[in-house]
Write a protein that holds these residues in place. Sequence first.
Motif, PDB file in Angstrom:
ATOM      1  N   GLU A  67       0.820  -1.202   0.000  1.00 37.54           N
ATOM      2  CA  GLU A  67       0.000   0.000   0.000  1.00 37.54           C
ATOM      3  C   GLU A  67       0.860   1.260   0.000  1.00 37.54           C
ATOM      4  O   GLU A  67       0.368   2.363   0.222  1.00 37.54           O
ATOM      5  CB  GLU A  67      -0.925   0.018   1.226  1.00 37.54           C
ATOM      6  CG  GLU A  67      -2.045  -1.030   1.171  1.00 37.54           C
ATOM      7  CD  GLU A  67      -1.561  -2.435   1.390  1.00 37.54           C
ATOM      8  OE1 GLU A  67      -0.594  -2.611   2.172  1.00 37.54           O
ATOM      9  OE2 GLU A  67      -2.119  -3.361   0.797  1.00 37.54           O
ATOM     10  N   THR A 126       0.847   2.573  -6.989  1.00 39.60           N
ATOM     11  CA  THR A 126      -0.594   2.339  -6.919  1.00 39.60           C
ATOM     12  C   THR A 126      -0.875   0.859  -7.089  1.00 39.60           C
ATOM     13  O   THR A 126      -0.270   0.199  -7.938  1.00 39.60           O
ATOM     14  CB  THR A 126      -1.306   3.130  -8.036  1.00 39.60           C
ATOM     15  OG1 THR A 126      -1.070   4.524  -7.836  1.00 39.60           O
ATOM     16  CG2 THR A 126      -2.806   2.864  -8.038  1.00 39.60           C
ATOM     17  N   THR A 127      -1.789   0.328  -6.297  1.00 35.60           N
ATOM     18  CA  THR A 127      -2.179  -1.077  -6.395  1.00 35.60           C
ATOM     19  C   THR A 127      -3.595  -1.180  -6.940  1.00 35.60           C
ATOM     20  O   THR A 127      -4.519  -0.572  -6.402  1.00 35.60           O
ATOM     21  CB  THR A 127      -2.103  -1.771  -5.019  1.00 35.60           C
ATOM     22  OG1 THR A 127      -0.781  -1.671  -4.506  1.00 35.60           O
ATOM     23  CG2 THR A 127      -2.485  -3.244  -5.141  1.00 35.60           C
ATOM     24  N   GLY A 129       3.914   2.101 -10.828  1.00 36.19           N
ATOM     25  CA  GLY A 129       4.717   3.188 -10.300  1.00 36.19           C
ATOM     26  C   GLY A 129       6.168   3.050 -10.697  1.00 36.19           C
ATOM     27  O   GLY A 129       6.568   2.090 -11.364  1.00 36.19           O
ATOM     28  N   SER A 180       2.327  12.696 -12.802  1.00 33.20           N
ATOM     29  CA  SER A 180       1.140  12.148 -12.155  1.00 33.20           C
ATOM     30  C   SER A 180       0.026  11.843 -13.148  1.00 33.20           C
ATOM     31  O   SER A 180      -0.716  10.881 -12.962  1.00 33.20           O
ATOM     32  CB  SER A 180       0.629  13.122 -11.087  1.00 33.20           C
ATOM     33  OG  SER A 180       0.249  14.365 -11.674  1.00 33.20           O
ATOM     34  N   ASP A 190      -1.963   8.366 -13.474  1.00 36.92           N
ATOM     35  CA  ASP A 190      -3.426   8.374 -13.372  1.00 36.92           C
ATOM     36  C   ASP A 190      -4.057   7.667 -14.566  1.00 36.92           C
ATOM     37  O   ASP A 190      -4.985   6.859 -14.408  1.00 36.92           O
ATOM     38  CB  ASP A 190      -3.950   9.803 -13.297  1.00 36.92           C
ATOM     39  CG  ASP A 190      -3.657  10.481 -11.960  1.00 36.92           C
ATOM     40  OD1 ASP A 190      -3.309   9.756 -11.003  1.00 36.92           O
ATOM     41  OD2 ASP A 190      -3.764  11.720 -11.895  1.00 36.92           O
ATOM     42  N   ALA A 208      -3.504   3.896 -14.292  1.00 43.95           N
ATOM     43  CA  ALA A 208      -4.317   3.296 -13.224  1.00 43.95           C
ATOM     44  C   ALA A 208      -5.787   3.235 -13.616  1.00 43.95           C
ATOM     45  O   ALA A 208      -6.455   2.217 -13.376  1.00 43.95           O
ATOM     46  CB  ALA A 208      -4.128   4.084 -11.929  1.00 43.95           C
TER      47      ALA A 208
END
Length: 372
Positions: free
Chosen positions: A4, A9-10, A25, A220, A224, A227
């Motif tokens: 975490e 990011t998971t 990441g 970022s 994003d 993800a």
Amino acid sequence: MSPESPEFTTVPVSLGERSYDILIGPGLIARAGEEIARRLKGARAAIVTDENVAGHYLDALMESLKSAGIAATPVIVAPGEKSKGFATLEIVTNAVLAARLERGDAVIALGGGVIGDLAGFVAGIVRRGMNFIQMPTSLLAQVDSSVGGKTGINTAYGKNLVGVFHQPQLVLADTDALDTLSPREFRAGYAEVAKYGLIDQPEFFAWLEANWKQVFAGGSERIDAIAISCRAKAAVVARDERENGDRALLNLGHTFGHALETATGYDSSRLVHGEAVSIGMALAHRFSAHMNLASPDDAARVEAHLKAVGLPVSISGIPGSLPPAEKLMDYIAQDKKVARGALTFILTQGIGQAFIAKDVPFSAVLGFLQGK
């Protein structure tokens, strides 16, 4: 550092006992040994990669695995779509067997979509199924082909016609690896990112229209976008693992695109997969408008965005000669989206309103392609 950790990011893929995580990441190649050892205690591994990726990342991955106590054997193949065939499948399969790896050991795919599909197929068939780790190094693989368990190779009859569903135990998407991609390869991967917006997330497509330059620049917005794409695919895979229902929506643009890849002989100098998907998505929206299912304005908007990022949107944009429309229809008829001879396409009623269209008239598609 736990899974975490804010450093990555998971995204979980929920498939019961076959569930796994996608980690997204920077720096994940360097910590791969730790993440794999936590999940596969005592395992050894074969690392399947290509000559280009090996030059960038193989040593770092080998060192990471060694530091975690994982003995690894590298298997290096030629780069490009032409390695995704029977000849290379035999070479890699024999290399894994020669290394005396057992069912509880792992095949690691370090590379783009070709490597992931090839290595995953090997993992699925050697000893009737070995552990499999995806380490995608291209944008296309990070947002699409590394997630969901589809593996396979191409044949003269079409793309991905021989393969198995074989889910990985873990996906490690190191975003640092994207910095070594050529602009062309990054653009090709972006086609799959845009696809998720066009399927059922119109707000994501609008966000991409406003933010694509930042996605290309990194930072970022790029994480994003990756993800969001992975969450979208993970949700569909969890509902329909083996493409018996709405997972087929993920094939938006692929029926046309796969036919074009076959028509070019999988020659990456002419056309790479993401470019074929871009043309295919433009064609799917144009065909939907042609069939009075959607507004021509939506097709124009899709084409405008894909053109803005530098992707092709028409068959005429493919270098070299192509077979006539009738031959392209032969390739389409071999596609996996054909059921009992009936043509199935992913069409649209507008941006973010894709649907599965069954029993599409052969004559309608042929007439559309003849007009291109």
